[in-house]
Write a protein that holds these residues in place. Structure first.
Motif, PDB file in Angstrom:
ATOM      1  N   MET A   1      10.629 -10.457  -9.747  1.00 51.25           N
ATOM      2  CA  MET A   1      11.786 -10.754 -10.578  1.00 51.25           C
ATOM      3  C   MET A   1      13.035 -10.310  -9.829  1.00 51.25           C
ATOM      4  O   MET A   1      12.968  -9.524  -8.876  1.00 51.25           O
ATOM      5  CB  MET A   1      11.708 -10.003 -11.910  1.00 51.25           C
ATOM      6  CG  MET A   1      11.645  -8.486 -11.752  1.00 51.25           C
ATOM      7  SD  MET A   1      11.808  -7.585 -13.311  1.00 51.25           S
ATOM      8  CE  MET A   1      13.599  -7.545 -13.471  1.00 51.25           C
ATOM      9  N   THR A   2      14.175 -10.837 -10.249  1.00 52.22           N
ATOM     10  CA  THR A   2      15.451 -10.395  -9.702  1.00 52.22           C
ATOM     11  C   THR A   2      16.251  -9.725 -10.810  1.00 52.22           C
ATOM     12  O   THR A   2      16.118 -10.065 -11.993  1.00 52.22           O
ATOM     13  CB  THR A   2      16.243 -11.562  -9.105  1.00 52.22           C
ATOM     14  OG1 THR A   2      16.443 -12.565 -10.119  1.00 52.22           O
ATOM     15  CG2 THR A   2      15.505 -12.179  -7.944  1.00 52.22           C
ATOM     16  N   ALA A   3      17.073  -8.754 -10.431  1.00 45.42           N
ATOM     17  CA  ALA A   3      17.859  -8.012 -11.402  1.00 45.42           C
ATOM     18  C   ALA A   3      19.124  -7.500 -10.748  1.00 45.42           C
ATOM     19  O   ALA A   3      19.207  -7.377  -9.517  1.00 45.42           O
ATOM     20  CB  ALA A   3      17.049  -6.839 -11.961  1.00 45.42           C
ATOM     21  N   MET A   4      20.117  -7.193 -11.577  1.00 55.63           N
ATOM     22  CA  MET A   4      21.335  -6.544 -11.129  1.00 55.63           C
ATOM     23  C   MET A   4      21.234  -5.075 -11.529  1.00 55.63           C
ATOM     24  O   MET A   4      21.148  -4.751 -12.712  1.00 55.63           O
ATOM     25  CB  MET A   4      22.567  -7.204 -11.756  1.00 55.63           C
ATOM     26  CG  MET A   4      22.699  -8.689 -11.445  1.00 55.63           C
ATOM     27  SD  MET A   4      22.824  -9.052  -9.677  1.00 55.63           S
ATOM     28  CE  MET A   4      24.404  -8.292  -9.277  1.00 55.63           C
ATOM     29  N   GLN A   5      21.238  -4.190 -10.560  1.00 53.99           N
ATOM     30  CA  GLN A   5      20.934  -2.779 -10.777  1.00 53.99           C
ATOM     31  C   GLN A   5      22.158  -1.909 -10.527  1.00 53.99           C
ATOM     32  O   GLN A   5      22.932  -2.136  -9.606  1.00 53.99           O
ATOM     33  CB  GLN A   5      19.805  -2.359  -9.831  1.00 53.99           C
ATOM     34  CG  GLN A   5      19.406  -0.893  -9.908  1.00 53.99           C
ATOM     35  CD  GLN A   5      18.220  -0.594  -9.014  1.00 53.99           C
ATOM     36  OE1 GLN A   5      17.120  -1.085  -9.260  1.00 53.99           O
ATOM     37  NE2 GLN A   5      18.430   0.191  -7.964  1.00 53.99           N
ATOM     38  N   LEU A   6      22.304  -0.879 -11.368  1.00 49.90           N
ATOM     39  CA  LEU A   6      23.304   0.162 -11.167  1.00 49.90           C
ATOM     40  C   LEU A   6      22.588   1.412 -10.684  1.00 49.90           C
ATOM     41  O   LEU A   6      21.605   1.854 -11.293  1.00 49.90           O
ATOM     42  CB  LEU A   6      24.021   0.476 -12.487  1.00 49.90           C
ATOM     43  CG  LEU A   6      25.150  -0.449 -12.938  1.00 49.90           C
ATOM     44  CD1 LEU A   6      25.562  -0.100 -14.362  1.00 49.90           C
ATOM     45  CD2 LEU A   6      26.345  -0.337 -12.007  1.00 49.90           C
ATOM     46  N   ASP A   7      23.095   2.011  -9.618  1.00 51.45           N
ATOM     47  CA  ASP A   7      22.439   3.179  -9.043  1.00 51.45           C
ATOM     48  C   ASP A   7      23.029   4.504  -9.510  1.00 51.45           C
ATOM     49  O   ASP A   7      22.442   5.562  -9.265  1.00 51.45           O
ATOM     50  CB  ASP A   7      22.497   3.109  -7.517  1.00 51.45           C
ATOM     51  CG  ASP A   7      21.674   1.941  -6.975  1.00 51.45           C
ATOM     52  OD1 ASP A   7      20.592   1.672  -7.528  1.00 51.45           O
ATOM     53  OD2 ASP A   7      22.125   1.288  -6.013  1.00 51.45           O
ATOM     54  N   GLY A   8      24.185   4.466 -10.168  1.00 53.61           N
ATOM     55  CA  GLY A   8      24.797   5.703 -10.634  1.00 53.61           C
ATOM     56  C   GLY A   8      26.176   5.424 -11.196  1.00 53.61           C
ATOM     57  O   GLY A   8      26.669   4.291 -11.173  1.00 53.61           O
ATOM     58  N   VAL A   9      26.820   6.457 -11.721  1.00 55.40           N
ATOM     59  CA  VAL A   9      28.148   6.315 -12.317  1.00 55.40           C
ATOM     60  C   VAL A   9      29.127   5.765 -11.288  1.00 55.40           C
ATOM     61  O   VAL A   9      29.237   6.287 -10.174  1.00 55.40           O
ATOM     62  CB  VAL A   9      28.649   7.675 -12.845  1.00 55.40           C
ATOM     63  CG1 VAL A   9      30.085   7.560 -13.343  1.00 55.40           C
ATOM     64  CG2 VAL A   9      27.745   8.177 -13.961  1.00 55.40           C
ATOM     65  N   GLY A  10      29.807   4.699 -11.655  1.00 59.90           N
ATOM     66  CA  GLY A  10      30.803   4.099 -10.786  1.00 59.90           C
ATOM     67  C   GLY A  10      30.250   3.267  -9.653  1.00 59.90           C
ATOM     68  O   GLY A  10      31.019   2.666  -8.895  1.00 59.90           O
TER      69      GLY A  10
ATOM     70  N   ARG B   1      12.193  -7.007  -7.610  1.00 60.47           N
ATOM     71  CA  ARG B   1      11.175  -6.065  -8.041  1.00 60.47           C
ATOM     72  C   ARG B   1       9.886  -6.817  -8.362  1.00 60.47           C
ATOM     73  O   ARG B   1       9.921  -8.020  -8.659  1.00 60.47           O
ATOM     74  CB  ARG B   1      11.622  -5.315  -9.294  1.00 60.47           C
ATOM     75  CG  ARG B   1      12.850  -4.442  -9.156  1.00 60.47           C
ATOM     76  CD  ARG B   1      13.142  -3.795 -10.498  1.00 60.47           C
ATOM     77  NE  ARG B   1      14.218  -2.829 -10.455  1.00 60.47           N
ATOM     78  CZ  ARG B   1      14.618  -2.125 -11.509  1.00 60.47           C
ATOM     79  NH1 ARG B   1      14.008  -2.300 -12.675  1.00 60.47           N
ATOM     80  NH2 ARG B   1      15.600  -1.244 -11.400  1.00 60.47           N
ATOM     81  N   PRO B   2       8.770  -6.104  -8.387  1.00 63.13           N
ATOM     82  CA  PRO B   2       7.542  -6.738  -8.889  1.00 63.13           C
ATOM     83  C   PRO B   2       7.732  -7.146 -10.352  1.00 63.13           C
ATOM     84  O   PRO B   2       8.447  -6.487 -11.108  1.00 63.13           O
ATOM     85  CB  PRO B   2       6.492  -5.628  -8.755  1.00 63.13           C
ATOM     86  CG  PRO B   2       7.043  -4.691  -7.746  1.00 63.13           C
ATOM     87  CD  PRO B   2       8.534  -4.733  -7.897  1.00 63.13           C
ATOM     88  N   LEU B   3       7.113  -8.230 -10.736  1.00 58.04           N
ATOM     89  CA  LEU B   3       7.197  -8.685 -12.115  1.00 58.04           C
ATOM     90  C   LEU B   3       6.603  -7.615 -13.025  1.00 58.04           C
ATOM     91  O   LEU B   3       5.469  -7.186 -12.821  1.00 58.04           O
ATOM     92  CB  LEU B   3       6.414 -10.001 -12.265  1.00 58.04           C
ATOM     93  CG  LEU B   3       6.766 -10.903 -13.443  1.00 58.04           C
ATOM     94  CD1 LEU B   3       8.205 -11.356 -13.382  1.00 58.04           C
ATOM     95  CD2 LEU B   3       5.829 -12.108 -13.463  1.00 58.04           C
TER      96      LEU B   3
ATOM     97  N   GLY C   1      18.613  -6.458 -19.666  1.00 53.54           N
ATOM     98  CA  GLY C   1      18.562  -7.896 -19.472  1.00 53.54           C
ATOM     99  C   GLY C   1      19.437  -8.497 -18.406  1.00 53.54           C
ATOM    100  O   GLY C   1      19.539  -9.726 -18.321  1.00 53.54           O
ATOM    101  N   TYR C   2      20.094  -7.680 -17.555  1.00 51.81           N
ATOM    102  CA  TYR C   2      20.782  -8.253 -16.400  1.00 51.81           C
ATOM    103  C   TYR C   2      19.708  -8.594 -15.366  1.00 51.81           C
ATOM    104  O   TYR C   2      19.656  -8.032 -14.268  1.00 51.81           O
ATOM    105  CB  TYR C   2      21.758  -7.251 -15.792  1.00 51.81           C
ATOM    106  CG  TYR C   2      23.045  -7.000 -16.536  1.00 51.81           C
ATOM    107  CD1 TYR C   2      23.197  -7.274 -17.885  1.00 51.81           C
ATOM    108  CD2 TYR C   2      24.153  -6.439 -15.875  1.00 51.81           C
ATOM    109  CE1 TYR C   2      24.376  -7.007 -18.556  1.00 51.81           C
ATOM    110  CE2 TYR C   2      25.345  -6.180 -16.528  1.00 51.81           C
ATOM    111  CZ  TYR C   2      25.456  -6.455 -17.872  1.00 51.81           C
ATOM    112  OH  TYR C   2      26.635  -6.185 -18.516  1.00 51.81           O
ATOM    113  N   ALA C   3      18.837  -9.515 -15.710  1.00 53.31           N
ATOM    114  CA  ALA C   3      17.638  -9.761 -14.906  1.00 53.31           C
ATOM    115  C   ALA C   3      17.017 -11.091 -15.319  1.00 53.31           C
ATOM    116  O   ALA C   3      17.399 -11.698 -16.331  1.00 53.31           O
ATOM    117  CB  ALA C   3      16.621  -8.635 -15.119  1.00 53.31           C
ATOM    118  N   THR C   4      16.068 -11.526 -14.527  1.00 55.80           N
ATOM    119  CA  THR C   4      15.320 -12.731 -14.889  1.00 55.80           C
ATOM    120  C   THR C   4      14.205 -12.434 -15.881  1.00 55.80           C
ATOM    121  O   THR C   4      13.779 -13.313 -16.624  1.00 55.80           O
ATOM    122  CB  THR C   4      14.711 -13.388 -13.638  1.00 55.80           C
ATOM    123  OG1 THR C   4      13.859 -12.433 -12.971  1.00 55.80           O
ATOM    124  CG2 THR C   4      15.786 -13.849 -12.672  1.00 55.80           C
TER     125      THR C   4
END
Length: 345
Positions: free
Chosen positions: A12-21, A29-31, A128-131
């Motif tokens: 799957m694809t996703a938009m990830q945040l790694d930390g504040v700011g 990622r794996p499904l 849900g910022y993801a497929t």
């Protein structure tokens, strides 16, 4: 990689945040596989909420790294053990409240929104910022057929929180003020007008386009938040995260009136004289939502024929959607659309 190709490859694809700011970044990622009581959902649309900005800014603490998004509409693609409430192919919505413990005093009394050990979609568990995403089936809602995917997405938080706030304002409160006319207010204004209430909309000073938008949705008056309304309010709901609006709203409501603070985060409330609160006026905050809110809200939203104003963005433009939200460039709500699906017209 397209959504179809990604799923076929077990990813799957996703938009990830790694930390504040931190900036949003695309990851593969794996499904995910649903656990007991869970469902895997192929995301069709995910709304962009102001709470997502509070997470980015560290005003609401998340479990890092996190995939944001808690206004999710999609199709059930896989069932975990023990799931009987949904079937593969069902269309569902995933809200902010992802799970509650079920055993604390709050849960036992029906106040699961105040649970001592809750989980929140897009905050303490991936959203849900993801497929694709995985959710607890008990906390998902069927979506009425009258709402298209992208139109339904803002209902999962903006609509639900607005509904809880309107209920808290009181059924007998006929003259309602809405401070901050964004995603939540534009939904709940339609329901309040359908209920034959008089709705007064307060926008940023100078936002004539927002005021016209409010009037087009049935508000009887729209003006600046710095301007007193032409009539005393029975209740006021504050959606804008601006603490200075609390004293202003108190001055606008009649004796016995209620001021409902509907945001998960708000700037500090400035000092104000007791006279503004006197006369059995009250201030109440809204915290999260319950499953009962969802069940009652979707029934009312369908009856009221609510229509959401949305601006669609491809999933990989999530940062632009957040920026437009932060800077007040939206009329209504922003909605992210995963690859392989058409943006709303």
């Amino acid at each position: 990689m397209t959504q179809d190709a990604s799923a076929a490859a077990g990813a799957m694809t996703a938009m990830q945040l790694d930390g504040v700011g931190a900036p949003l970044r695309a990851v593969t990622r794996p499904l995910p596989q649903p656990g007991e009581g869970e469902i895997r959902i192929r995301v069709a649309a995910c709304g962009v909420c102001r709470t997502d900005l509070h997470i980015v800014d560290g005003e609401v603490m998340a479990c890092w790294p996190i995939v944001p998004g808690h206004e999710i509409v999609g199709t059930v693609e896989a069932l975990g053990a023990g799931v009987s409430s949904f079937e593969i192919g069902d269309r569902v919505g995933v809200p902010w409240l992802a799970n509650s413990c079920g055993v604390c005093a709050y849960c036992r009394s029906g106040a699961e929104n105040l649970c001592d050990e809750p989980a929140f979609t897009g905050c303490t568990r991936d959203g849900g910022y993801a497929t694709h995403t995985v959710a607890d089936a008990r906390y998902c809602f069927p979506i009425p057929a009258m709402f298209a995917d992208a139109e339904a997405a803002p209902l999962l938080c903006a609509g639900l929180i607005g509904w809880r706030a309107l209920r808290a304002a009181g059924e007998g409160k006929r003259i309602i003020g809405l401070y901050g006319f964004g995603a939540a207010a534009h939904i709940i204004a339609q329901i309040a007008a359908w209920q034959k209430r008089d709705v007064y909309a307060f926008t940023r000073p100078g936002d004539t386009a927002g005021q016209e938008f409010a009037r087009s949705l049935g508000c009887v008056w729209a003006g600046s938040s710095e301007t007193p309304p032409p009539a005393q309010l029975d209740a006021a709901i504050i959606f804008a995260p601006v603490g200075a609006l609390v004293p202003a709203a108190l001055r606008a409501v009649r004796k016995g009136g209620r001021v409902i603070c509907a945001g998960i985060h708000m700037s500090d409330i400035p000092q104000f004289p007791y006279a503004d609160l006197w006369g059995e006026r009250s201030i109440q905050s809204i915290a999260n939502l319950t499953r009962d809110d969802g069940e009652t809200f979707f029934e009312v939203a369908a009856q009221a024929a609510v229509r959401t104003a949305i601006t669609g963005y491809p999933l990989d433009e999530a940062a632009a959607a957040l920026d437009d939200l932060r800077n007040g460039r939206l009329a209504g709500a922003a909605v992210l659309i995963p690859p392989g699906q058409s943006l709303p017209g």
